[in-house]
Enzyme design. Sequence first.
Site, PDB file in Angstrom:
ATOM      1  N   ARG A 166       0.720  -0.923   0.089  1.00 31.47           N
ATOM      2  CA  ARG A 166      -0.132   0.031   0.076  1.00 31.47           C
ATOM      3  C   ARG A 166       0.274   0.915   0.212  1.00 31.47           C
ATOM      4  O   ARG A 166       0.611   2.232   0.428  1.00 31.47           O
ATOM      5  CB  ARG A 166      -0.988  -0.250   1.188  1.00 31.47           C
ATOM      6  CG  ARG A 166      -2.001  -1.188   0.985  1.00 31.47           C
ATOM      7  CD  ARG A 166      -2.947  -1.376  -0.034  1.00 31.47           C
ATOM      8  NE  ARG A 166      -3.633  -2.865  -0.116  1.00 31.47           N
ATOM      9  CZ  ARG A 166      -3.330  -3.355  -0.066  1.00 31.47           C
ATOM     10  NH1 ARG A 166      -2.682  -4.053  -0.718  1.00 31.47           N
ATOM     11  NH2 ARG A 166      -4.509  -4.190   0.087  1.00 31.47           N
ATOM     12  N   SER A 241     -11.347  -0.146   3.553  1.00 30.24           N
ATOM     13  CA  SER A 241     -10.385  -0.587   4.009  1.00 30.24           C
ATOM     14  C   SER A 241     -10.260   0.774   4.249  1.00 30.24           C
ATOM     15  O   SER A 241      -9.100   1.276   3.848  1.00 30.24           O
ATOM     16  CB  SER A 241      -9.673  -1.701   4.158  1.00 30.24           C
ATOM     17  OG  SER A 241      -9.826  -2.636   3.443  1.00 30.24           O
ATOM     18  N   GLU A 347      -5.295   3.778   6.087  1.00 26.06           N
ATOM     19  CA  GLU A 347      -4.813   3.147   3.641  1.00 26.06           C
ATOM     20  C   GLU A 347      -5.376   4.776   3.611  1.00 26.06           C
ATOM     21  O   GLU A 347      -4.489   4.770   2.563  1.00 26.06           O
ATOM     22  CB  GLU A 347      -5.734   2.079   3.660  1.00 26.06           C
ATOM     23  CG  GLU A 347      -5.344   1.958   2.917  1.00 26.06           C
ATOM     24  CD  GLU A 347      -5.707   0.486   2.423  1.00 26.06           C
ATOM     25  OE1 GLU A 347      -6.415   0.673   1.164  1.00 26.06           O
ATOM     26  OE2 GLU A 347      -5.979  -0.647   3.195  1.00 26.06           O
TER      27      GLU A 347
END
Length: 360
Positions: A166, A241, A347
């Site tokens: 990520r 998320s 995130e």
Amino acid sequence: MTLAIRDAVPLAPLTTLELGGDARHLADADDDAAIVEALRWADGRGLPVLILGGGSNVVIADRGWDGLVVRIATRGRRFEAAAGVVTLTAAAGEPWDDVVAEAVARDCAGLECLSGIPGLVGATPIQNVGAYGQEVADTIRSVKVLERASGRVLELPADACAFAYRDSAFKRAPDRHVVLAVTFALRPGGAPTLRYGELADTLGGTARPTLAEVRATVLALRRKKSMLIVDGDPNRRSVGSFFMNPIVPAAEADAVAARAVALGAIATAGEMPRWPGRDGAVKLSAGWLIERAGIRKGHRRGAVGVSSAHALALVHHGGGSTAALLELAQEVSDAVHARFAMTLLPEPTLIGTGWPTPRS
């Protein structure tokens, strides 16, 4: 070409959370030249610039953005076959799931597990978007960018993007480049990727599943978890998320499991979900940690809450504020830190606001 600049534009409707204040100025850029002109316009006035795509992975402060927002609206896709590989080049403003759908329809493997993810192509290398056992770093061949300091257009190979979980060079230096297009190397007639246990188990009765069957299964799994934006779904206002899965040394993962056993969260250490990462590291499940820390699906704080379908998603029920959402995020993070001595990180990209340190 005359660039249209609008003033005092609400940003909340341009995000999937439907939160955030106004942009002082906003320009829609439907080609690369418009992006260049917008940057020059802002630079000439000493204004900060925010590049906005689909708004599906940003949390914008209630005070908004005191500068220019450039909304990417460029379009175009090109498929080319050579030497057993199909390259797909897509403009930054292309809707991501449309690109995945076309790749699957053309029987080109490499993106099928990334079906249903909202947002635009330009965001995918920045976040190194991933799901269900794939991430875009697996297939990105190059990224076409505008280097803001020099004004040059560059074609960066994948190894220059410094992809990680990520993460990427673009995310670590957000003001250095603007992503203009992405080129992916796909496998014509290739087998689907079935690394992710839940996906493989769901397809367990399907012999040699096709790319289309994998895409349909991923979409069904995402829908079940309210990870698709569907009208009428009470969990639809989210960024997916909200927390990243922690990646820690093996010894730290063992300590978390031992702590979970001592607290009675599990009977044996082997019950804690964990997956091998790079260089001996271990990936833990943030959703599992959140639920074992006492935060339940459907937990609510006024106009914001935890998704009733997935503990990793924080949702906005309408009429709320970014401040309230971040207060809930800290509550969740603090609960996990207090119980497992683990720090969860966000995130999405936070715009105009920071991430708090644990209070426990």
